[in-house]
Design a protein around this motif. Structure first.
Motif, PDB file in Angstrom:
ATOM      1  N   LEU A 188      37.308  42.468  39.355  1.00  0.00           N
ATOM      2  CA  LEU A 188      36.373  41.400  38.991  1.00  0.00           C
ATOM      3  C   LEU A 188      36.959  40.026  39.238  1.00  0.00           C
ATOM      4  O   LEU A 188      36.257  39.104  39.667  1.00  0.00           O
ATOM      5  CB  LEU A 188      35.992  41.538  37.514  1.00  0.00           C
ATOM      6  N   ILE A 189      38.236  39.872  38.990  1.00  0.00           N
ATOM      7  CA  ILE A 189      38.855  38.550  39.089  1.00  0.00           C
ATOM      8  C   ILE A 189      39.195  38.181  40.522  1.00  0.00           C
ATOM      9  O   ILE A 189      39.011  37.031  40.946  1.00  0.00           O
ATOM     10  CB  ILE A 189      40.109  38.499  38.187  1.00  0.00           C
TER      11      ILE A 189
ATOM     12  N   THR B 125      32.386  35.555  34.146  1.00  0.00           N
ATOM     13  CA  THR B 125      33.296  36.701  34.130  1.00  0.00           C
ATOM     14  C   THR B 125      33.289  37.406  32.783  1.00  0.00           C
ATOM     15  O   THR B 125      33.419  38.635  32.719  1.00  0.00           O
ATOM     16  CB  THR B 125      34.729  36.242  34.467  1.00  0.00           C
TER      17      THR B 125
ATOM     18  N   VAL C 175      39.668  33.591  32.697  1.00  0.00           N
ATOM     19  CA  VAL C 175      38.334  33.479  32.105  1.00  0.00           C
ATOM     20  C   VAL C 175      38.242  32.138  31.399  1.00  0.00           C
ATOM     21  O   VAL C 175      39.095  31.816  30.569  1.00  0.00           O
ATOM     22  CB  VAL C 175      38.059  34.623  31.102  1.00  0.00           C
TER      23      VAL C 175
ATOM     24  N   CYS D 234      35.570  40.768  43.705  1.00  0.00           N
ATOM     25  CA  CYS D 234      34.380  41.268  43.029  1.00  0.00           C
ATOM     26  C   CYS D 234      33.524  42.144  43.951  1.00  0.00           C
ATOM     27  O   CYS D 234      33.030  43.194  43.533  1.00  0.00           O
ATOM     28  CB  CYS D 234      33.558  40.095  42.503  1.00  0.00           C
TER      29      CYS D 234
END
Length: 452
Positions: free
Chosen positions: A271-272, A350, A409, A275
């Motif tokens: 995800l970071i 996120t 985040v 993605c």
């Protein structure tokens, strides 16, 4: 499912989650606005249909009330399509009644086809998910047919490739359900070969999906590194399963939570840092789960016996039917925030995308480990402990704090408030629900943090 209550409230989770996401849709994703509204109305119609189905089946009412209850979902959904999705009156009526009637057949088919595998609410979540997936695929195919392959960014191309592959896999599952003569090993593997060819060579992108995927990977060394990391985690998963199978005992809670930790290692870096690659990987993992489950259920050699042993070793009290419900729910629960968010790789939210990982991978894992080892004080009317619930909340807050400090985040005061509220609510649901928490907790967490 014999050990669970009806769980009728679960049918509301997906429409509420889609509604929250619709009202907080980012400005950079307005192209998906109409389809998002259409899917939200469809999900709400299916939820209403489920509730009316409960009334029709379980409530002691007269024939007139039953007729009104039968018509209510179609009428309400048609009106919502007309006023909220801007369809014409005729299209709204056709869409509304067609959706509610076909959804009810799908819902009943899931309950009958997988006896003792689902509660009423869990079956509703699965049926809604399958139906919304089918609507998304039909919309994508219609745009592809109308405009040609017009996508230029990586995410849209990968999304189309994944939807195409899962669409044909769904068709193969339906064929195997309807035509028993296809369940022979040779015919089954021929169908799998056809699936691979269709997924990699059907011209849904320009160039074909196989070339598009290779070009996508080749443009960044980081993608090859993450892909290698994912393959290493797959290897660790296989080693864990093999190690457990050598023991004659059933896997305990702490052993099963190893898979929760492994899935955290898959999703957080993806995800970071990549993605789009993670999004594609979730589709590949879901397809692999479905194929392996078909091998087990249909007794297809040579893997069926080994898969059956693994299922018997790792099953828990929620796997009461033939279907391996828990691993499916773990994957689906962690992936659902990504699947339900339009343009997930460009919205920048996120925290919401990590809802599944925080609720199941971090919170539920900490609650199970701490509760099973140190839990002494039980909640009234529950087997869960106060210590486990406290570990659930604290572990999530610590994880979010570390992500915030590391700059991965971005947290605001509103997001911190939503995170604390989501952690508390998810912890209480985890303590008292008899539904599959891998499926329920991510949706609850996603809904609450999505409001921030």
């Amino acid at each position: 499912r014999p050990s669970a209550g009806p769980g009728g409230w679960l049918c509301l989770l997906i429409p509420v989650a889609l509604g929250v996401r619709l009202t907080h849709s980012p400005s950079g994703c307005r192209d998906e606005d109409w389809m998002q509204r259409f899917l939200t109305v469809a999900a709400a119609g299916m939820a209403l249909d489920t509730l009316c189905f409960y009334i029709y089946v379980f409530a002691q009412t007269g024939i007139l009330v039953k007729c009104l209850v039968s018509l209510l979902p179609g009428v309400t959904t048609s009106l919502c399509f007309c006023f909220l999705a801007n369809l014409s009156a005729l299209s709204s009526v056709i869409s509304g009644f067609l959706l509610t009637v076909t959804y009810q057949h799908l819902y009943i088919g899931i309950m009958r086809g997988f006896e003792k595998s689902f509660s009423y609410g869990e079956a509703s979540v699965f049926a809604q998910g399958v139906y919304l997936f089918a609507l998304s695929v039909l919309h994508r195919f219609w745009v592809l047919f109308r405009d040609g392959s017009c996508y230029t960014n990586d995410f849209d191309n990968l999304n189309l490739i994944m939807l195409n592959a899962l669409f044909w896999l769904t068709n193969i599952c339906l064929m195997l359900a309807v035509y028993p003569w296809l369940r022979k090993p040779i015919r089954f593997y021929l169908l799998m070969g056809l699936l691979v060819v269709t997924a990699t060579c059907m011209p849904v992108t320009q160039p074909i999906p196989l070339v598009t995927l290779l070009q996508f990977l080749h443009r960044s060394r980081k993608r090859f590194a993450i892909l290698g990391f994912y393959l290493m985690l797959v290897g660790l998963t296989c080693i864990t399963v093999s190690w457990q199978l050598k023991s004659s005992s059933m896997a305990n809670t702490r052993v099963r939570k190893i898979f929760h930790l492994l899935i955290v290692l898959v999703y957080v870096p993806g995800l970071i840092f990549e993605c789009s690659l993670l999004y594609l990987a979730t589709g590949v993992a879901l397809a692999a789960f479905v194929v392996l489950e078909m091998l087990r259920l249909l007794h297809i050699p040579p893997l069926a016996g080994r898969l059956a042993e693994a299922f018997r070793s790792f099953k828990d009290d929620k796997d009461a039917g033939d279907l391996a419900l828990t691993p499916f729910c773990l994957l689906i629960g962690c992936s659902m925030p990504i699947w339900m968010t339009p343009c997930p790789c460009s919205v920048g939210d996120t925290l919401a995308l990590l809802s599944g990982i925080l609720a199941v991978g971090v919170g539920d894992t900490a609650a199970s480990i701490v509760g099973s080892k140190y839990g002494r004080n039980k909640w009234g009317g529950s087997t869960r402990s106060l210590e486990g619930t406290a570990a659930f909340v604290v572990s999530i807050l610590v994880a979010v704090g570390l992500l915030n400090v590391s700059g991965l985040v971005a947290m605001t005061q509103a997001k911190w408030f939503a995170t604390v509220f989501a952690a508390l609510n998810s912890a209480l649901v985890e303590a008292f629900t008899d539904q599959v928490d891998n499926l329920v907790l991510p949706l609850i967490f996603y809904i609450i943090v999505g409001l921030a």
